[in-house]
Each structure stands twice: as structure tokens, then as C-alpha cells.
Enzyme design. Structure first.
Site, PDB file in Angstrom:
ATOM      1  N   HIS A  53       1.250  -7.288 -11.837  1.00 30.91           N
ATOM      2  CA  HIS A  53       0.477  -6.285 -12.574  1.00 30.91           C
ATOM      3  C   HIS A  53       0.571  -6.399 -14.103  1.00 30.91           C
ATOM      4  O   HIS A  53       0.638  -5.395 -14.804  1.00 30.91           O
ATOM      5  CB  HIS A  53       0.910  -4.881 -12.152  1.00 30.91           C
ATOM      6  CG  HIS A  53       0.502  -4.499 -10.771  1.00 30.91           C
ATOM      7  ND1 HIS A  53      -0.487  -5.143 -10.075  1.00 30.91           N
ATOM      8  CD2 HIS A  53       0.960  -3.508  -9.939  1.00 30.91           C
ATOM      9  CE1 HIS A  53      -0.633  -4.582  -8.886  1.00 30.91           C
ATOM     10  NE2 HIS A  53       0.241  -3.610  -8.771  1.00 30.91           N
ATOM     11  N   GLU A  76      -6.995  -0.671  -3.816  1.00 30.41           N
ATOM     12  CA  GLU A  76      -7.327  -1.278  -5.098  1.00 30.41           C
ATOM     13  C   GLU A  76      -8.339  -2.411  -4.926  1.00 30.41           C
ATOM     14  O   GLU A  76      -8.013  -3.459  -4.383  1.00 30.41           O
ATOM     15  CB  GLU A  76      -6.067  -1.836  -5.750  1.00 30.41           C
ATOM     16  CG  GLU A  76      -4.910  -0.861  -5.830  1.00 30.41           C
ATOM     17  CD  GLU A  76      -3.584  -1.604  -5.841  1.00 30.41           C
ATOM     18  OE1 GLU A  76      -3.419  -2.513  -6.687  1.00 30.41           O
ATOM     19  OE2 GLU A  76      -2.716  -1.297  -4.995  1.00 30.41           O
ATOM     20  N   HIS A 121      -5.411   1.514 -10.328  1.00 31.41           N
ATOM     21  CA  HIS A 121      -4.319   1.673  -9.365  1.00 31.41           C
ATOM     22  C   HIS A 121      -4.099   3.137  -8.957  1.00 31.41           C
ATOM     23  O   HIS A 121      -2.950   3.583  -8.864  1.00 31.41           O
ATOM     24  CB  HIS A 121      -3.026   1.093  -9.939  1.00 31.41           C
ATOM     25  CG  HIS A 121      -2.045   0.616  -8.912  1.00 31.41           C
ATOM     26  ND1 HIS A 121      -1.464   1.452  -7.994  1.00 31.41           N
ATOM     27  CD2 HIS A 121      -1.547  -0.619  -8.658  1.00 31.41           C
ATOM     28  CE1 HIS A 121      -0.631   0.767  -7.233  1.00 31.41           C
ATOM     29  NE2 HIS A 121      -0.670  -0.507  -7.613  1.00 31.41           N
TER      30      HIS A 121
END
Length: 339
Positions: free
Chosen positions: A109, A305, A180
């Protein structure tokens, strides 16, 4: 009108704002320019506002050490690369790159300080549109190239929250942007295991124990990953204990198409997901442990997501995951609510 209020002071000393978007039907979205976080999404079901995302009312809840160490990424914009890159490594031409690894041996991420922790420049485009912009400098988290990113949040009168992504770069770089949020559509606080989920694909990515892809697509038929017919999240979860998997649609599309729908346990609220992305990461939230004043635990929400595939830069057969100079990265995800 979009209301703007102060939301606190970021760790770097900058003031952070909260932007409240409302449509004509009474739906409300609250977004902060810290990490582009969707802190709240209220749906007017049967005359009562229902909170459908996990989030906090105070900036400190997102910036304290305990929250960050648990890595929940509640409601944040994720980049430069969402999901995992194996060992944090990739190659461009004859040059090897090593990213910061923040999940054991792997990059996750965006690294140690991804886009979820940046202060984005906010611009109100209309009564229903908020544009957030961030320029990631060359070398940030060891990614090559200067990457300029725009994300537009739009709240429509059809009870749809649209998220449009656009980016350009001056050097070839990996890219995988996503949002997210964790969703819980229940009227009363409870876990999401009784939620019904449908995902419109025959395929899932093959991954190892670290959730790193092997490069193959596996058929979901006759497996616990088969959500082609709507079923509860808990129906087949016992074998796995937790879903954290990327469902594959093979290709991106120019216009958003319906890929999934989620319904609360009483069948009073449904969320459809329409996206241009080729993948959908499903995380059922077993390891959620976040919040001080407002506490969230295991299975408090489910993250769905829309994104590209994890580790795509290391798999040429995935055919995405890169942005080159002169190209424009464009993706879109819409969350549509029916009640």
C-alpha cells in the site's frame, strides 16, 4: 454546497480539513484531505441515516501510533502502489529497484508513508464534486519518477459515490491506486459475516501464504471463493478463517461495469460496485483492531477494493501495473446504494 470544517492538525503541523458532500436524496459523504480518507458515508434508509463505512470523527484516531501499527487504512486513498509487491522489488530495463518493505518482506500500500498519510490539495469543483491532488516526487518510497495524481469524489443524486483516478508521470513507474473503505451495511452495530455478497467473475488470483501472486488465474467453481451466486460471507469462511483475496476480471474497461454487490443481513440496503479496474480485493476483516474512542474489532467491516492485481509489475502476463511518460492513467469506481 460542500461544507468545509477543520478536522485537526496533522503530524507535520499542517491544518487538515473535512469536506461534507450531500445530495438531494439526503446521502452524505465526509472526506478529509489527510489521506483522502472517506471518514463517513450516511445513507437515508427508511428516514434514518445509516453509517455504512468504518471511520472516525477525530484526526488523531487516524494518526496515532497504535492505529498506524495495526495497518487498517480505513477509508484512505492508496498509492503509489496498492496491495503487495513481492520483496518490494521490480526491474525497469536493466535497472533494479528496491522499495521500502512495510509488511514483513514485502511492500504494501505505498510503503512506510504512502498516499494514505499525505496531505492532499483540495479543490471544490461543484456542489457535489471534490478534487484531491497530490504530486509524489521522484524517489518517494524509492519509486522512480514524479507522479501527479488527481482523484475526484462525486456524490450523485442517484445515491452513487463515484471515485475517478487520473495520473501522469515523467518516468516509467509502477502504479495501482485504490480506495480502502470498509463497509458495514447493518442498521445496528454487528459484524459483516451475515452480509450477502455476489462477485461477477469466474476467476481468482493464485497466491502463496504471503498473498503474493504466482501469476496464474484459478477458477472459483466448486471452491469457497465462488461468489457468482449471492451468499453470506460466513457461509464458506470456516475453511479459510478470513478472506483476503483478489478476484480477477481479466481486463480493464473504459467505462465502469458492475462487478459485485453487497446486501445487509435484513435485505434493506444493497451496495453495487461498478468499476473499470481488472481486480477486486476482498478482505473480510478478521484482523481489524482499531480505534480508541470508537472501537472496531474483527469482522466489523468488509473491504472490497477495486484495483489492479497485486505484484503486477513482476508478472508480464498481467499486462498492467505500469505508467509510462506520455500516458494518462485513468480508472473509476462507483459505489451505488439501493434501498
Amino acid at each position: 454546497m460542500i461544507d468545509v470544517t477543520d478536522f485537526g492538525i496533522a503530524p507535520n503541523g499542517e491544518k487538515v480539513q473535512l469536506y461534507t458532500l450531500k445530495n438531494e436524496k439526503g446521502m452524505t459523504a465526509k472526506i478529509t484531505n489527510y489521506g483522502g480518507i472517506l471518514t463517513s458515508l450516511l445513507i437515508p434508509v427508511s428516514g434514518k441515516n445509516r453509517e455504512v463505512v468504518l471511520g472516525f470523527d477525530d484526526l488523531d484516531e487516524y494518526t496515532n501510533t497504535e492505529y498506524i501499527s495495526n495497518c487498517p487504512y480505513f477509508g484512505a486513498l492508496i498509492g503509489r502502489y496498492g496491495n503487495r509487491i513481492n520483496k518490494g522489488k521490480f526491474r525497469i530495463g536493466d535497472k533494479d529497484f528496491q522499495l521500502n518493505c512495510n509488511l514483513g518482506d514485502h511492500h504494501l500500500h505505498g510503503g512506510l508513508e504512502g498516499f494514505d498519510k499525505k496531505i492532499w490539495k483540495a479543490e471544490i469543483l461543484s456542489d457535489f464534486e471534490l478534487k484531491l491532488s497530490y504530486t509524489s516526487p521522484d524517489g518517494e518510497e524509492n519509486f522512480p519518477g514524479k507522479l501527479a495524481v488527481d482523484v475526484i469524489y462525486t456524490l450523485t443524486n442517484e445515491n452513487e459515490l463515484q471515485i475517478k483516478y487520473q495520473a501522469v508521470t515523467d518516468q516509467t513507474t509502477p502504479i495501482n491506486l485504490t480506495q480502502h473503505s470498509y463497509f458495514n451495511l447493518s442498521e445496528q452495530p454487528k459484524d459483516i459475516l451475515d452480509h450477502q455478497l455476489k462477485i461477477n467473475t469466474d476467476y481468482i488470483l493464485e497466491t502463496d501464504d504471503s498473498l503474493i501472486p504466482g501469476g496464474q488465474l484459478l477458477e472459483v467453481e466448486n471452491t469457497v471463493f465462488d461468489f457468482r451466486t449471492k451468499k453470506t460471507i460466513q457461509q464458506d469462511i470456516e475453511e479459510l478463517e478470513n478472506y483476503d483475496d483478489c478476484f480477477a476480471f481479466k481486463e480493464s474497461t473504459k467505462e465502469p461495469r458492475k462487478v459485485a454487490e453487497l446486501t445487509d443481513e435484513k435485505d434493506t440496503l444493497t451496495m453495487e460496485i461498478h468499476t473499470t479496474f481488472p481486480g477486486l480485493q476482498l478482505y473480510s476483516g478478521k484482523y481489524i483492531d482499531a480505534g480508541k474512542m470508537k472501537k472496531f474489532g474483527p469482522f466489523a467491516g468488509v473491504a472490497i477494493e477495486a484495483q489492479g492485481y497485486p505484484d503486477a509489475p513482476n508478472h508480464p502476463n498481467f499486462k498492467h501495473g505500469w505508467l509510462h511518460p506520455g500516458e494518462i492513467y485513468k480508472q473509476q469506481t462507483n459505489y451505488r446504494f439501493i434501498f
